[in-house]
Design a protein around this motif. Structure first.
Motif, PDB file in Angstrom:
ATOM      1  N   THR A 160      34.499 -39.252  21.251  1.00 36.27           N
ATOM      2  CA  THR A 160      34.233 -40.392  20.376  1.00 36.27           C
ATOM      3  C   THR A 160      32.736 -40.663  20.282  1.00 36.27           C
ATOM      4  O   THR A 160      32.198 -40.894  19.186  1.00 36.27           O
ATOM      5  CB  THR A 160      34.951 -41.650  20.890  1.00 36.27           C
ATOM      6  N   ALA A 161      32.046 -40.638  21.414  1.00 38.12           N
ATOM      7  CA  ALA A 161      30.600 -40.869  21.428  1.00 38.12           C
ATOM      8  C   ALA A 161      29.875 -39.811  20.612  1.00 38.12           C
ATOM      9  O   ALA A 161      28.928 -40.111  19.871  1.00 38.12           O
ATOM     10  CB  ALA A 161      30.091 -40.874  22.859  1.00 38.12           C
ATOM     11  N   GLU A 162      30.329 -38.564  20.724  1.00 38.29           N
ATOM     12  CA  GLU A 162      29.702 -37.466  19.970  1.00 38.29           C
ATOM     13  C   GLU A 162      29.864 -37.685  18.470  1.00 38.29           C
ATOM     14  O   GLU A 162      28.913 -37.515  17.697  1.00 38.29           O
ATOM     15  CB  GLU A 162      30.344 -36.138  20.388  1.00 38.29           C
ATOM     16  N   LYS A 163      31.068 -38.086  18.042  1.00 42.07           N
ATOM     17  CA  LYS A 163      31.319 -38.327  16.618  1.00 42.07           C
ATOM     18  C   LYS A 163      30.455 -39.476  16.095  1.00 42.07           C
ATOM     19  O   LYS A 163      29.904 -39.406  14.992  1.00 42.07           O
ATOM     20  CB  LYS A 163      32.799 -38.647  16.388  1.00 42.07           C
ATOM     21  N   LEU A 164      30.340 -40.544  16.886  1.00 44.72           N
ATOM     22  CA  LEU A 164      29.516 -41.677  16.470  1.00 44.72           C
ATOM     23  C   LEU A 164      28.059 -41.267  16.309  1.00 44.72           C
ATOM     24  O   LEU A 164      27.388 -41.665  15.350  1.00 44.72           O
ATOM     25  CB  LEU A 164      29.613 -42.813  17.488  1.00 44.72           C
ATOM     26  N   GLN A 165      27.556 -40.470  17.236  1.00 37.66           N
ATOM     27  CA  GLN A 165      26.157 -40.072  17.175  1.00 37.66           C
ATOM     28  C   GLN A 165      25.899 -39.168  15.983  1.00 37.66           C
ATOM     29  O   GLN A 165      24.841 -39.246  15.355  1.00 37.66           O
ATOM     30  CB  GLN A 165      25.766 -39.387  18.485  1.00 37.66           C
ATOM     31  N   ILE A 166      26.852 -38.307  15.653  1.00 36.49           N
ATOM     32  CA  ILE A 166      26.706 -37.451  14.469  1.00 36.49           C
ATOM     33  C   ILE A 166      26.588 -38.310  13.217  1.00 36.49           C
ATOM     34  O   ILE A 166      25.714 -38.105  12.372  1.00 36.49           O
ATOM     35  CB  ILE A 166      27.904 -36.479  14.345  1.00 36.49           C
ATOM     36  N   ARG A 167      27.468 -39.317  13.108  1.00 39.24           N
ATOM     37  CA  ARG A 167      27.435 -40.199  11.936  1.00 39.24           C
ATOM     38  C   ARG A 167      26.171 -41.045  11.910  1.00 39.24           C
ATOM     39  O   ARG A 167      25.579 -41.275  10.849  1.00 39.24           O
ATOM     40  CB  ARG A 167      28.696 -41.065  11.911  1.00 39.24           C
ATOM     41  N   ASP A 168      25.718 -41.486  13.095  1.00 36.53           N
ATOM     42  CA  ASP A 168      24.474 -42.254  13.168  1.00 36.53           C
ATOM     43  C   ASP A 168      23.283 -41.428  12.699  1.00 36.53           C
ATOM     44  O   ASP A 168      22.371 -41.939  12.039  1.00 36.53           O
ATOM     45  CB  ASP A 168      24.211 -42.722  14.606  1.00 36.53           C
ATOM     46  N   ASN A 169      23.290 -40.143  13.052  1.00 35.91           N
ATOM     47  CA  ASN A 169      22.181 -39.266  12.664  1.00 35.91           C
ATOM     48  C   ASN A 169      22.192 -38.957  11.175  1.00 35.91           C
ATOM     49  O   ASN A 169      21.129 -38.787  10.563  1.00 35.91           O
ATOM     50  CB  ASN A 169      22.242 -37.960  13.466  1.00 35.91           C
ATOM     51  N   LEU A 170      23.389 -38.868  10.597  1.00 34.79           N
ATOM     52  CA  LEU A 170      23.497 -38.575   9.156  1.00 34.79           C
ATOM     53  C   LEU A 170      23.049 -39.762   8.317  1.00 34.79           C
ATOM     54  O   LEU A 170      22.306 -39.611   7.347  1.00 34.79           O
ATOM     55  CB  LEU A 170      24.938 -38.194   8.802  1.00 34.79           C
ATOM     56  N   VAL A 171      23.541 -40.937   8.662  1.00 36.36           N
ATOM     57  CA  VAL A 171      23.200 -42.150   7.903  1.00 36.36           C
ATOM     58  C   VAL A 171      22.729 -43.209   8.892  1.00 36.36           C
ATOM     59  O   VAL A 171      23.536 -43.823   9.586  1.00 36.36           O
ATOM     60  CB  VAL A 171      24.415 -42.677   7.095  1.00 36.36           C
ATOM     61  N   THR A 172      21.439 -43.403   8.933  1.00 37.81           N
ATOM     62  CA  THR A 172      20.880 -44.361   9.888  1.00 37.81           C
ATOM     63  C   THR A 172      21.160 -45.800   9.454  1.00 37.81           C
ATOM     64  O   THR A 172      21.412 -46.067   8.277  1.00 37.81           O
ATOM     65  CB  THR A 172      19.363 -44.169  10.027  1.00 37.81           C
ATOM     66  N   SER A 173      21.105 -46.689  10.414  1.00 39.24           N
ATOM     67  CA  SER A 173      21.299 -48.113  10.143  1.00 39.24           C
ATOM     68  C   SER A 173      20.050 -48.853  10.599  1.00 39.24           C
ATOM     69  O   SER A 173      19.625 -48.718  11.748  1.00 39.24           O
ATOM     70  CB  SER A 173      22.521 -48.626  10.903  1.00 39.24           C
ATOM     71  N   SER A 174      19.443 -49.609   9.689  1.00 39.42           N
ATOM     72  CA  SER A 174      18.222 -50.335  10.037  1.00 39.42           C
ATOM     73  C   SER A 174      18.336 -51.795   9.613  1.00 39.42           C
ATOM     74  O   SER A 174      19.044 -52.122   8.657  1.00 39.42           O
ATOM     75  CB  SER A 174      17.004 -49.697   9.365  1.00 39.42           C
ATOM     76  N   GLN A 175      17.647 -52.646  10.328  1.00 36.04           N
ATOM     77  CA  GLN A 175      17.707 -54.075  10.043  1.00 36.04           C
ATOM     78  C   GLN A 175      16.854 -54.409   8.827  1.00 36.04           C
ATOM     79  O   GLN A 175      15.685 -54.043   8.752  1.00 36.04           O
ATOM     80  CB  GLN A 175      17.223 -54.879  11.251  1.00 36.04           C
ATOM     81  N   ALA A 176      17.438 -55.107   7.870  1.00 36.45           N
ATOM     82  CA  ALA A 176      16.724 -55.500   6.660  1.00 36.45           C
ATOM     83  C   ALA A 176      15.720 -56.603   6.961  1.00 36.45           C
ATOM     84  O   ALA A 176      15.889 -57.377   7.905  1.00 36.45           O
ATOM     85  CB  ALA A 176      17.725 -55.985   5.604  1.00 36.45           C
ATOM     86  N   ASP A 177      14.683 -56.675   6.158  1.00 32.52           N
ATOM     87  CA  ASP A 177      13.706 -57.755   6.286  1.00 32.52           C
ATOM     88  C   ASP A 177      14.396 -59.104   6.114  1.00 32.52           C
ATOM     89  O   ASP A 177      15.304 -59.252   5.284  1.00 32.52           O
ATOM     90  CB  ASP A 177      12.615 -57.611   5.217  1.00 32.52           C
ATOM     91  N   HIS A 178      13.973 -60.086   6.915  1.00 25.33           N
ATOM     92  CA  HIS A 178      14.472 -61.460   6.815  1.00 25.33           C
ATOM     93  C   HIS A 178      15.980 -61.567   7.064  1.00 25.33           C
ATOM     94  O   HIS A 178      16.641 -62.469   6.536  1.00 25.33           O
ATOM     95  CB  HIS A 178      14.134 -62.067   5.447  1.00 25.33           C
TER      96      HIS A 178
END
Length: 206
Positions: A158-176
């Motif tokens: 499960t951790a491996e699958k999550l990391q693959i998806r995280d690497n493909l599409v990153t998640s970043s905090q929007a301004d404000h």
């Protein structure tokens, strides 16, 4: 009015976004669901040409529960397959595909009041949203949540699958945006915190 809820897989976006939308009587939009629908429709033959054709023909509507659905597919179980999720992440990582899909989502929402959840919801889709929320959680908690959804899967896989998806599409905090750590919070606690931010934002508008 648009409220965006960003964050990586397993932070609780869908659960809290649905509840916030229900409480505020808004439409509910999951960008991940749209991408998974495209992936599901091309899973057996996912050449770039096939994917582009499917994306260009994508039909987005709202069902009786005011939830956005793509191509009339309402059965969530069809979109929960791990192969579908991984292909959806690949589609989301393609800038050209993402541009077309984002435009279609914005057009379909139109002037509706909506809670829009997904990676990049508050950065690419609606950078000027009324309220922007960013959810995050430690990896262990995210893995536990995904294992709960997919019974029988072990931690390492499960951790491996999550990391693959995280690497493909990153998640970043929007301004404000308002950041909430969901690691040790219940979904109801997170919902209440979002509603508190919403009320404060409304007060500043008055």
């Amino acid at each position: 009015m648009i409220i965006t809820i960003d964050g990586a897989t397993g932070v609780g976006k869908s659960t809290v976004a649905k509840k916030v939308a229900e409480i505020l009587d808004c439409a509910y939009v999951s960008t991940g669901r749209v991408y998974r629908t495209v992936a599901y429709c091309v899973l057996k033959e996912h050449s770039n040409e096939k994917m582009l054709s499917q994306i260009e023909d994508l039909i987005l509507t709202f069902n009786s529960e005011n939830t956005m659905i793509a191509n009339g597919i309402e059965a969530e179980v069809l979109l929960k397959n791990e192969s579908v999720a991984c292909l959806a992440a690949e589609i989301g990582a393609n800038a050209d595909f993402k541009k077309i899909i984002s435009s279609k989502i914005i057009q379909a929402i139109g002037s509706r009041n909506a809670v829009v959840e997904g990676r990049k919801a508050g950065t690419i889709l609606y950078p000027d949203a009324f309220l922007k929320i960013y959810l995050y959680a430690d990896l262990d908690r995210r893995v536990e949540r995904k294992m709960h959804e997919n019974e029988g899967r072990n931690y390492d896989k499960t951790a491996e699958k999550l990391q693959i998806r995280d690497n493909l599409v990153t998640s970043s905090q929007a301004d404000h945006s308002c950041a909430i750590d969901t690691s040790d919070k219940t979904w109801l606690e997170v919902v209440n915190e979002i509603l508190s931010y919403y009320r404060r934002r409304k007060q500043t508008e008055s």
